[in-house]
Design an enzyme around this catalytic site. Structure first.
Site, PDB file in Angstrom:
ATOM      1  N   ASP A  39     -57.670 -56.482  12.361  1.00  0.00           N
ATOM      2  CA  ASP A  39     -56.990 -57.982  11.962  1.00  0.00           C
ATOM      3  C   ASP A  39     -55.702 -57.987  11.284  1.00  0.00           C
ATOM      4  O   ASP A  39     -55.554 -57.105  10.466  1.00  0.00           O
ATOM      5  CB  ASP A  39     -58.180 -58.869  10.834  1.00  0.00           C
ATOM      6  CG  ASP A  39     -57.657 -60.377  10.774  1.00  0.00           C
ATOM      7  OD1 ASP A  39     -57.149 -60.850  11.604  1.00  0.00           O
ATOM      8  OD2 ASP A  39     -57.947 -61.042   9.757  1.00  0.00           O
ATOM      9  N   SER A  66     -58.323 -56.172   3.695  1.00  0.00           N
ATOM     10  CA  SER A  66     -60.003 -56.268   3.605  1.00  0.00           C
ATOM     11  C   SER A  66     -60.509 -55.270   2.742  1.00  0.00           C
ATOM     12  O   SER A  66     -60.249 -55.471   1.398  1.00  0.00           O
ATOM     13  CB  SER A  66     -60.314 -56.095   5.016  1.00  0.00           C
ATOM     14  OG  SER A  66     -61.597 -56.452   5.382  1.00  0.00           O
ATOM     15  N   THR A  67     -61.248 -54.257   3.078  1.00  0.00           N
ATOM     16  CA  THR A  67     -61.885 -53.280   2.235  1.00  0.00           C
ATOM     17  C   THR A  67     -60.930 -52.610   1.364  1.00  0.00           C
ATOM     18  O   THR A  67     -59.982 -52.176   1.768  1.00  0.00           O
ATOM     19  CB  THR A  67     -62.494 -52.350   3.223  1.00  0.00           C
ATOM     20  OG1 THR A  67     -63.485 -52.993   4.246  1.00  0.00           O
ATOM     21  CG2 THR A  67     -63.210 -51.290   2.350  1.00  0.00           C
ATOM     22  N   MET A  96     -60.434 -52.596   7.144  1.00  0.00           N
ATOM     23  CA  MET A  96     -61.323 -52.126   8.142  1.00  0.00           C
ATOM     24  C   MET A  96     -60.908 -53.059   9.378  1.00  0.00           C
ATOM     25  O   MET A  96     -60.882 -54.223   9.191  1.00  0.00           O
ATOM     26  CB  MET A  96     -62.743 -51.951   7.812  1.00  0.00           C
ATOM     27  CG  MET A  96     -63.749 -51.406   8.932  1.00  0.00           C
ATOM     28  SD  MET A  96     -65.484 -51.522   8.608  1.00  0.00           S
ATOM     29  CE  MET A  96     -65.552 -51.030   6.837  1.00  0.00           C
ATOM     30  N   HIS A 133     -60.426 -60.648   3.133  1.00  0.00           N
ATOM     31  CA  HIS A 133     -61.655 -60.909   3.786  1.00  0.00           C
ATOM     32  C   HIS A 133     -62.696 -60.932   2.589  1.00  0.00           C
ATOM     33  O   HIS A 133     -63.094 -59.851   2.220  1.00  0.00           O
ATOM     34  CB  HIS A 133     -61.977 -59.898   4.990  1.00  0.00           C
ATOM     35  CG  HIS A 133     -61.131 -59.804   6.050  1.00  0.00           C
ATOM     36  ND1 HIS A 133     -60.809 -58.813   6.681  1.00  0.00           N
ATOM     37  CD2 HIS A 133     -60.359 -60.762   6.603  1.00  0.00           C
ATOM     38  CE1 HIS A 133     -59.976 -58.886   7.882  1.00  0.00           C
ATOM     39  NE2 HIS A 133     -59.534 -60.227   7.538  1.00  0.00           N
TER      40      HIS A 133
END
Length: 281
Positions: free
Chosen positions: A208, A85-86, A205, A112
């Site tokens: 997940d 993600s991030t 972050m 993401h």
């Protein structure tokens, strides 16, 4: 880009649009600047793209006091499944080009991101990598030596269709407030490949991928987690590590070498959908 915020649309007024930006952008800025301060003021973006001359050696974690699973590894991976993600775009741009050009397995990825961003990311990675990188499409056959990136706003799964393994996209409800979600992908690869899965959780972050990683480990597969020092946000990999699901905690600079080592000797035949069906039956 280390992270992104989408442009507000159809929110009713300029004031509402400004508030939407504030809600999404401010927490990301606080998080990223805090990480930079913890690293002595060096910028996250600069750190994430620099590869040391001598990559750090992977650090294998000790088993937790209460192991999450007692399953044993069933054999060589037949698929690589990555969740991030991030900070993920930079991490993927560092990791994927360093993998062997003759990958004997397919790679499936959830990053993401919203629509359009995933297409741009897939195109950029395709230019950088020695193997094809696709933004996945519904019904696309999964082939060894190819990379499939989940499109924004769609869950991505691997499913059997006759003698082949194909991509299935859906707009089922978000999981962990995410669509695509890593947990959805990881569950599906276990359904298709059993324990012959190597999962990788990169910077991101939230949590997940935690439940999906448990599925992989309980089926007899392995999960690698990016270490905290090289992560922009040690949320997703940190949850996996603290749950005792990570076979190893690896710096980003050493991740490709670790992954390639776990693939073992090159398979005599390309691993594709047909050979997987035979293995699982």
């Amino acid at each position: 880009a280390t992270d992104y915020c989408t442009k507000p649309a159809n929110v009713g007024s300029v004031t509402a649009a400004q508030e939407r930006i504030r809600q999404h952008l401010a927490p990301k800025l606080r998080l990223l600047t805090e990480r930079a301060r913890q690293r002595g003021g060096r910028t996250v973006a600069a750190r994430s793209v620099v590869t040391p001359a001598a990559p750090p050696r992977p650090v294998v974690i000790t088993p937790p006091v209460r192991p999450a699973s007692t399953s044993t590894v069933v054999g060589l991976p037949h698929v690589l499944a990555i969740g991030t993600s991030t900070g993920g775009p930079n991490a993927l741009a560092s990791l994927l080009p360093a993998l062997p050009a003759d990958l004997p397995v397919p790679v499936v990825i959830v990053q993401h991101m919203p629509p359009l961003f995933t297409k741009l990311l897939a195109d950029r990675l395709h230019q950088q990598c020695p193997f094809p990188v696709h933004e996945a499409t519904n019904g696309q056959i999964v082939e060894a030596g190819h990379v499939y990136l989940a499109p924004g706003d769609f869950h991505m799964e691997t499913v059997r269709r006759g003698a082949d393994i194909v991509i299935r996209l859906s707009q089922a409800p978000p999981e962990n407030s995410c669509r695509p979600a890593v947990d959805v992908l990881f569950r599906s690869v276990v359904d298709v490949y059993g324990g012959h899965v190597l999962g990788v959780i990169l910077t991101g972050m939230g949590q997940d991928g935690l439940v999906g990683s448990r599925h992989i480990v309980e089926a007899g597969g392995r999960v690698l987690a990016q270490d905290e020092a090289s992560s922009v946000v040690w949320g997703m990999p940190g949850f996996v590590v603290h749950a005792g699901l990570a076979s190893a905690v690896v710096p980003l600079a050493g991740m490709a070498k670790t992954m390639a080592g776990l693939l073992g000797p090159r398979h005599d035949a390309a691993i594709n959908g047909k050979s997987h069906v035979a293995l699982n039956h």
